[in-house]
Design a protein around this motif. Structure first.
Motif, PDB file in Angstrom:
ATOM      1  N   GLU A   1       0.817  -1.210   0.000  1.00 24.05           N
ATOM      2  CA  GLU A   1       0.000   0.000   0.000  1.00 24.05           C
ATOM      3  C   GLU A   1       0.856   1.267   0.000  1.00 24.05           C
ATOM      4  OE1 GLU A   1      -0.301  -1.616   4.338  1.00 24.05           O
ATOM      5  OE2 GLU A   1       0.080  -2.369   2.302  1.00 24.05           O
ATOM      6  N   HIS A   2       2.117   1.144   0.392  1.00 27.78           N
ATOM      7  CA  HIS A   2       3.048   2.280   0.347  1.00 27.78           C
ATOM      8  C   HIS A   2       3.799   2.316  -0.979  1.00 27.78           C
ATOM      9  CE1 HIS A   2       5.870   5.279   1.973  1.00 27.78           C
ATOM     10  NE2 HIS A   2       6.805   4.593   1.338  1.00 27.78           N
ATOM     11  N   VAL A   3       4.376   1.188  -1.364  1.00 30.86           N
ATOM     12  CA  VAL A   3       5.202   1.153  -2.563  1.00 30.86           C
ATOM     13  C   VAL A   3       4.368   1.335  -3.827  1.00 30.86           C
ATOM     14  CG1 VAL A   3       6.786  -0.264  -3.936  1.00 30.86           C
ATOM     15  CG2 VAL A   3       6.920  -0.313  -1.446  1.00 30.86           C
ATOM     16  N   SER A   4       3.198   0.718  -3.877  1.00 32.93           N
ATOM     17  CA  SER A   4       2.381   0.731  -5.095  1.00 32.93           C
ATOM     18  C   SER A   4       1.314   1.815  -5.096  1.00 32.93           C
ATOM     19  CB  SER A   4       1.721  -0.645  -5.298  1.00 32.93           C
ATOM     20  OG  SER A   4       2.693  -1.639  -5.500  1.00 32.93           O
ATOM     21  N   SER A   5       1.352   2.719  -4.142  1.00 36.47           N
ATOM     22  CA  SER A   5       0.425   3.845  -4.148  1.00 36.47           C
ATOM     23  C   SER A   5       0.768   4.785  -5.296  1.00 36.47           C
ATOM     24  CB  SER A   5       0.518   4.611  -2.820  1.00 36.47           C
ATOM     25  OG  SER A   5      -0.015   5.911  -2.949  1.00 36.47           O
ATOM     26  N   PRO A   6      -0.153   5.047  -6.228  1.00 36.58           N
ATOM     27  CA  PRO A   6       0.152   5.970  -7.329  1.00 36.58           C
ATOM     28  C   PRO A   6       0.613   7.338  -6.845  1.00 36.58           C
ATOM     29  CG  PRO A   6      -1.867   4.758  -7.798  1.00 36.58           C
ATOM     30  CD  PRO A   6      -1.491   4.433  -6.379  1.00 36.58           C
ATOM     31  N   VAL A   7       0.077   7.790  -5.710  1.00 39.48           N
ATOM     32  CA  VAL A   7       0.492   9.089  -5.171  1.00 39.48           C
ATOM     33  C   VAL A   7       1.966   9.053  -4.768  1.00 39.48           C
ATOM     34  CG1 VAL A   7       0.145  10.741  -3.302  1.00 39.48           C
ATOM     35  CG2 VAL A   7      -1.837   9.675  -4.412  1.00 39.48           C
ATOM     36  N   ASN A   8       2.386   7.980  -4.092  1.00 39.59           N
ATOM     37  CA  ASN A   8       3.790   7.858  -3.705  1.00 39.59           C
ATOM     38  C   ASN A   8       4.699   7.653  -4.910  1.00 39.59           C
ATOM     39  OD1 ASN A   8       3.287   8.206  -0.975  1.00 39.59           O
ATOM     40  ND2 ASN A   8       3.168   6.010  -0.542  1.00 39.59           N
ATOM     41  N   ILE A   9       4.247   6.869  -5.851  1.00 37.87           N
ATOM     42  CA  ILE A   9       5.035   6.636  -7.068  1.00 37.87           C
ATOM     43  C   ILE A   9       5.311   7.955  -7.769  1.00 37.87           C
ATOM     44  CG2 ILE A   9       4.992   5.564  -9.358  1.00 37.87           C
ATOM     45  CD1 ILE A   9       3.164   3.367  -8.014  1.00 37.87           C
ATOM     46  N   ALA A  10       4.288   8.801  -7.851  1.00 37.79           N
ATOM     47  CA  ALA A  10       4.411  10.078  -8.554  1.00 37.79           C
ATOM     48  C   ALA A  10       5.324  11.062  -7.836  1.00 37.79           C
ATOM     49  CB  ALA A  10       3.030  10.702  -8.745  1.00 37.79           C
ATOM     50  N   ARG A  11       5.655  10.801  -6.585  1.00 46.52           N
ATOM     51  CA  ARG A  11       6.561  11.688  -5.850  1.00 46.52           C
ATOM     52  C   ARG A  11       7.996  11.570  -6.358  1.00 46.52           C
ATOM     53  NH1 ARG A  11       5.089  10.931   0.455  1.00 46.52           N
ATOM     54  NH2 ARG A  11       6.638  12.602   0.676  1.00 46.52           N
ATOM     55  N   ASN A  12       8.268  10.530  -7.124  1.00 39.65           N
ATOM     56  CA  ASN A  12       9.565  10.408  -7.794  1.00 39.65           C
ATOM     57  C   ASN A  12       9.501  11.087  -9.156  1.00 39.65           C
ATOM     58  OD1 ASN A  12      11.319   8.603  -6.091  1.00 39.65           O
ATOM     59  ND2 ASN A  12       9.558   7.238  -6.321  1.00 39.65           N
ATOM     60  N   GLU A  13      10.316  12.090  -9.377  1.00 36.98           N
ATOM     61  CA  GLU A  13      10.381  12.714 -10.691  1.00 36.98           C
ATOM     62  C   GLU A  13      11.062  11.765 -11.675  1.00 36.98           C
ATOM     63  OE1 GLU A  13      12.244  16.537 -10.375  1.00 36.98           O
ATOM     64  OE2 GLU A  13      10.742  17.303  -8.951  1.00 36.98           O
ATOM     65  N   LYS A  14      10.709  11.899 -12.961  1.00 40.94           N
ATOM     66  CA  LYS A  14      11.257  11.040 -14.024  1.00 40.94           C
ATOM     67  C   LYS A  14      11.048   9.565 -13.689  1.00 40.94           C
ATOM     68  CE  LYS A  14      15.132  12.481 -15.948  1.00 40.94           C
ATOM     69  NZ  LYS A  14      16.526  13.001 -16.105  1.00 40.94           N
ATOM     70  N   MET A  15       9.848   9.266 -13.221  1.00 39.00           N
ATOM     71  CA  MET A  15       9.492   7.878 -12.885  1.00 39.00           C
ATOM     72  C   MET A  15       9.182   7.111 -14.174  1.00 39.00           C
ATOM     73  SD  MET A  15       8.939   5.836 -10.248  1.00 39.00           S
ATOM     74  CE  MET A  15       8.783   4.079 -10.584  1.00 39.00           C
ATOM     75  N   VAL A  16       9.877   6.010 -14.381  1.00 38.00           N
ATOM     76  CA  VAL A  16       9.668   5.182 -15.564  1.00 38.00           C
ATOM     77  C   VAL A  16       9.091   3.842 -15.124  1.00 38.00           C
ATOM     78  CG1 VAL A  16      10.737   4.081 -17.557  1.00 38.00           C
ATOM     79  CG2 VAL A  16      11.590   6.289 -16.759  1.00 38.00           C
ATOM     80  N   ALA A  17       7.860   3.561 -15.529  1.00 35.29           N
ATOM     81  CA  ALA A  17       7.192   2.308 -15.188  1.00 35.29           C
ATOM     82  C   ALA A  17       7.190   1.409 -16.414  1.00 35.29           C
ATOM     83  CB  ALA A  17       5.771   2.568 -14.716  1.00 35.29           C
ATOM     84  N   ILE A  18       7.766   0.215 -16.285  1.00 30.29           N
ATOM     85  CA  ILE A  18       7.911  -0.703 -17.411  1.00 30.29           C
ATOM     86  C   ILE A  18       7.137  -1.975 -17.094  1.00 30.29           C
ATOM     87  CG2 ILE A  18       9.539  -1.933 -18.886  1.00 30.29           C
ATOM     88  CD1 ILE A  18      11.682   0.096 -17.737  1.00 30.29           C
ATOM     89  N   ASN A  19       6.092  -2.232 -17.861  1.00 32.21           N
ATOM     90  CA  ASN A  19       5.252  -3.402 -17.643  1.00 32.21           C
ATOM     91  C   ASN A  19       5.010  -4.110 -18.964  1.00 32.21           C
ATOM     92  OD1 ASN A  19       4.001  -3.403 -14.652  1.00 32.21           O
ATOM     93  ND2 ASN A  19       4.346  -1.298 -15.302  1.00 32.21           N
ATOM     94  N   SER A  20       4.552  -5.354 -18.871  1.00 36.68           N
ATOM     95  CA  SER A  20       4.338  -6.142 -20.074  1.00 36.68           C
ATOM     96  C   SER A  20       2.853  -6.418 -20.269  1.00 36.68           C
ATOM     97  CB  SER A  20       5.134  -7.442 -19.999  1.00 36.68           C
ATOM     98  OG  SER A  20       5.216  -8.039 -21.279  1.00 36.68           O
ATOM     99  N   ALA A  21       2.527  -7.158 -21.309  1.00 36.82           N
ATOM    100  CA  ALA A  21       1.129  -7.398 -21.657  1.00 36.82           C
ATOM    101  C   ALA A  21       1.017  -8.666 -22.475  1.00 36.82           C
ATOM    102  CB  ALA A  21       0.569  -6.215 -22.448  1.00 36.82           C
ATOM    103  N   ILE A  22      -0.197  -9.170 -22.566  1.00 36.75           N
ATOM    104  CA  ILE A  22      -0.493 -10.322 -23.413  1.00 36.75           C
ATOM    105  C   ILE A  22      -0.853  -9.861 -24.818  1.00 36.75           C
ATOM    106  CG2 ILE A  22      -2.132 -12.218 -23.773  1.00 36.75           C
ATOM    107  CD1 ILE A  22      -2.148 -12.548 -20.692  1.00 36.75           C
ATOM    108  N   GLU A  23      -1.664  -8.821 -24.917  1.00 32.19           N
ATOM    109  CA  GLU A  23      -1.935  -8.197 -26.210  1.00 32.19           C
ATOM    110  C   GLU A  23      -2.346  -6.754 -25.986  1.00 32.19           C
ATOM    111  OE1 GLU A  23      -5.031 -10.315 -28.310  1.00 32.19           O
ATOM    112  OE2 GLU A  23      -6.636  -9.452 -27.119  1.00 32.19           O
ATOM    113  N   VAL A  24      -2.171  -5.939 -27.034  1.00 33.47           N
ATOM    114  CA  VAL A  24      -2.546  -4.528 -26.994  1.00 33.47           C
ATOM    115  C   VAL A  24      -3.275  -4.221 -28.291  1.00 33.47           C
ATOM    116  CG1 VAL A  24      -1.736  -2.148 -26.740  1.00 33.47           C
ATOM    117  CG2 VAL A  24      -0.456  -4.011 -25.663  1.00 33.47           C
ATOM    118  N   ASP A  25      -4.400  -3.522 -28.197  1.00 31.69           N
ATOM    119  CA  ASP A  25      -5.096  -3.188 -29.439  1.00 31.69           C
ATOM    120  C   ASP A  25      -4.550  -1.883 -30.007  1.00 31.69           C
ATOM    121  OD1 ASP A  25      -6.413  -0.994 -28.294  1.00 31.69           O
ATOM    122  OD2 ASP A  25      -8.406  -1.857 -28.444  1.00 31.69           O
ATOM    123  N   LEU A  26      -5.017  -1.534 -31.203  1.00 30.94           N
ATOM    124  CA  LEU A  26      -4.447  -0.406 -31.929  1.00 30.94           C
ATOM    125  C   LEU A  26      -4.763   0.943 -31.304  1.00 30.94           C
ATOM    126  CD1 LEU A  26      -4.989  -1.546 -35.628  1.00 30.94           C
ATOM    127  CD2 LEU A  26      -2.913  -1.682 -34.258  1.00 30.94           C
TER     128      LEU A  26
END
Length: 621
Positions: free
Chosen positions: A291-316
């Motif tokens: 609840e601390h690490v994955s809080s979007p508010v806390n995540i956004a407190r880091n400037e130049k935050m790069v979130a890299i995630n994967s997917a099964i498929e993505v539409d156009l």
């Protein structure tokens, strides 16, 4: 002290006193799964039935999910992981409850999923009586706080991690000591496509960025290509071996972080023994609850935050499917949406989805993971409005601020070439792209694996890259910055309009035959075209006609000469025999650029023009 007398080390756990039929228990997550504790429960479960096992991903065989234990256990997976869990869900013997990782703790604390017991794995207590939750704090921390009883496997092999990772022995109602290796996650096998994805993503990561990296081979590939970066930080729901290696090399030092400066912040670790040894007592790595690490508010407190995630498929349009293959429930939501949103809110942040462009179906047939319409039954985990970048082995699609038409063309560009024409035809049926958009996006192999280069002119960083179909509006904006003199010199008459259809024809180029390059820079987060160069190939005499135009305010800095040299280099690699251009006699600056780059001239077809020519080898390098 706890209300139950704790057994001495080696004494059996009184399971029938601790649990009753119909109870809900939580099982420790990821690499901190208490396998020996669960085996002891199974061995001593006489008289117990219908116990619900609530869990997230566990690095385990999950034997309690096997059919033979169906009367003893029912699994409620908050994240599906492992063959046993996946089969049980598919066969209807287990449930899947989709939820954000950051919100799992509230399911326990709000009594949405009240816990009768939490079965966890911890390190031995220190001299003050504190055990460490070790390599997995994530939602285990909340389970410990909210469960009626806490039952622990004390494992001398469990690392003692720092942060909010401690539990006092008085909070534990019963325990057993069982020394066992911490489950390891073997390094995934790399292939050329995944390596290329890692290289593309590394291009998006600026020095001084803070990273969130997930699990899997794509994420491992990204970490491999960050070795030359500087001053990176980590704020991630998990860390793996790659993070440890980059910390050891000094690439990750957390000096530029704006939240938890100086510390690698995570909620769990999963990798090899090297990683577990690295985090053991390491003051530079701290584990905190989900609840601390994955809080979007806390995540956004880091400037130049790069979130890299994967997917099964993505539409156009950018809709991301991550937890199902059609109607087959496959994994879970986890922290993807939390981090994608947090990175989007971060100053200078970049939310990225990275995936191979293709997969094989159950019959071994190659299928595209970039699709015009999502597979029926698929669940959208991350919406089309969340994602800024999608990366495959064929490039980087920039979606932020793009219309459906523009992002469709960007997504087709990074699809496997075998499927691009089909995807374009499908979306034309939906009117997402106009009927005059006939050319499917193509690549320039000769420009290098990431199809872009950086140059600095007068302390301004420019990107040299191909013109792309989604650049239609950017090219229009570029055109309307020109004054009358520039338009006359470039087009040899006074052009007053650049229609959408005309702009489309200029950016929709078969780059395998002709060539269209541009120099861009940034106005804040917006990309702006500052120069365009192109050639048109003539098969009749194996030649190409060259033309370029530079924004008036950016001339005299070397952009035009650089464009010409890049086009010459590509033409030589393609075995073109000569380059030529027709230039007005009064266009002295452009004539000078051609002459300085080895072109010779003679009178053109009209008195107002000169014909310039550069002989090439006519053979591929």
């Amino acid at each position: 002290m706890s209300s139950l007398t704790q057994p001495k080390t080696g004494d059996p756990i009184p399971w029938t006193q601790l649990l009753k039929s119909g109870y809900r228990i939580f099982v420790g997550s990821h690499a901190a799964v208490p396998n020996e504790l669960m085996a002891d429960l199974i061995a001593n479960s006489r008289g117990l039935n219908d116990i619900e096992v609530t869990q997230v991903f566990t690095l385990s065989d999950n034997i309690w999910a096997e059919r033979k234990y169906a009367e003893l256990f029912t699994v409620n997976a908050l994240y599906i992981g492992g063959t046993s869990i996946r089969n049980a869900v598919a066969e209807g013997r287990a449930d899947y409850t989709p939820t954000f990782l950051s919100e799992v703790p509230k399911l326990f604390s709000d009594n949405v999923l009240p816990l009768d017991a939490a079965l966890i794995m911890v390190s031995p207590p220190d001299e003050l009586g504190y055990c460490s939750l070790g390599v997995s704090v994530d939602v285990v921390s909340s389970a410990v706080k909210n469960a009626t009883k806490v039952i622990a496997q004390i494992n001398p092999s469990m690392p003692r991690t720092n942060g909010h990772s401690f539990i006092h022995r008085d909070q534990i109602h019963a325990w057993m000591t069982a020394d066992a290796p911490i489950p390891e996650s073997p390094p995934p096998e790399m292939d050329q496509a995944v390596e290329q994805i890692g290289q593309y993503v590394s291009v998006l990561v600026e020095n001084g960025s803070t990273l969130q990296i997930g699990m899997g081979k794509v994420h491992d590939a990204v970490l491999r290509y960050l070795g030359n970066h500087k001053d990176l930080g980590v704020h991630s729901e998990m860390i793996s071996d790659g993070v440890a290696r980059l910390m050891k090399s000094g690439v990750i030092n957390n000096r530029k972080k704006t939240f938890h400066r100086g510390k690698t912040i995570t909620s769990y670790c999963m990798g090899s023994k090297m990683l577990y040894d690295f985090v053991d007592g390491n003051p530079h790595v701290e584990l905190y609850p989900a609840e601390h690490v994955s809080s979007p508010v806390n995540i956004a407190r880091n400037e130049k935050m790069v979130a890299i995630n994967s997917a099964i498929e993505v539409d156009l349009t950018g809709q991301v499917v991550s937890d199902s293959i059609g109607r087959l429930l496959y994994s879970g939501i986890g922290g993807q949406v939390d981090f994608i949103r947090g990175a989007a809110l971060s100053k200078g942040g970049k939310p990225i989805i990275a995936l191979p462009s293709t997969a094989q179906d159950k019959n071994g047939k190659l299928i595209s993971r970039i699709v015009a319409s999502l597979t029926p039954g698929s669940g959208v985990v991350t919406s089309r409005a969340h994602v800024h970048y999608v990366v495959t082995e064929y490039g980087i699609a920039s979606l932020r601020g793009k219309s459906v038409r523009e992002r469709t063309l960007e997504m087709i560009r990074i699809a496997h070439p075998e499927f691009r024409r089909e995807l374009l035809e499908k979306v034309r049926e939906f009117y997402w792209v106009p009927e005059y958009q006939a050319q499917a996006p193509t690549s320039i192999a000769e420009l290098g694996p990431v199809e872009q280069k950086e140059y600095v002119f007068d302390d301004i960083t420019y990107t040299l890259r191909p013109l792309r179909p989604a650049d239609e509006r950017l090219l229009q904006e570029f055109f309307y910055t020109h004054n009358k003199e520039t338009l006359l010199m470039r087009y040899n008459h006074h052009v007053t309009q650049m229609s959408r259809e005309k702009s489309c024809s200029l950016v929709s180029v078969d780059q395998r035959r002709d060539l269209a390059l541009c120099f861009t820079d940034r106005d804040g987060a917006r990309e702006v075209i500052q120069g365009v160069g192109r050639y048109y190939f003539s098969e009749a005499d194996n030649s190409c006609e060259v033309a370029f135009v530079i924004k008036e305010s950016r001339r005299g800095k070397g952009i035009a000469s650089t464009l010409l040299k890049e086009m010459e280099s590509i033409a030589r690699k393609r075995g073109i025999a000569k380059m030529f251009a027709c230039v007005r006699r009064d266009n002295k600056p452009m004539l000078s650029i051609f002459e300085n780059n080895g072109f010779t001239y003679r009178p053109g077809d009209t008195m107002d023009e000169l014909y310039l020519e550069l002989a090439l080898s006519g053979e591929k390098d």
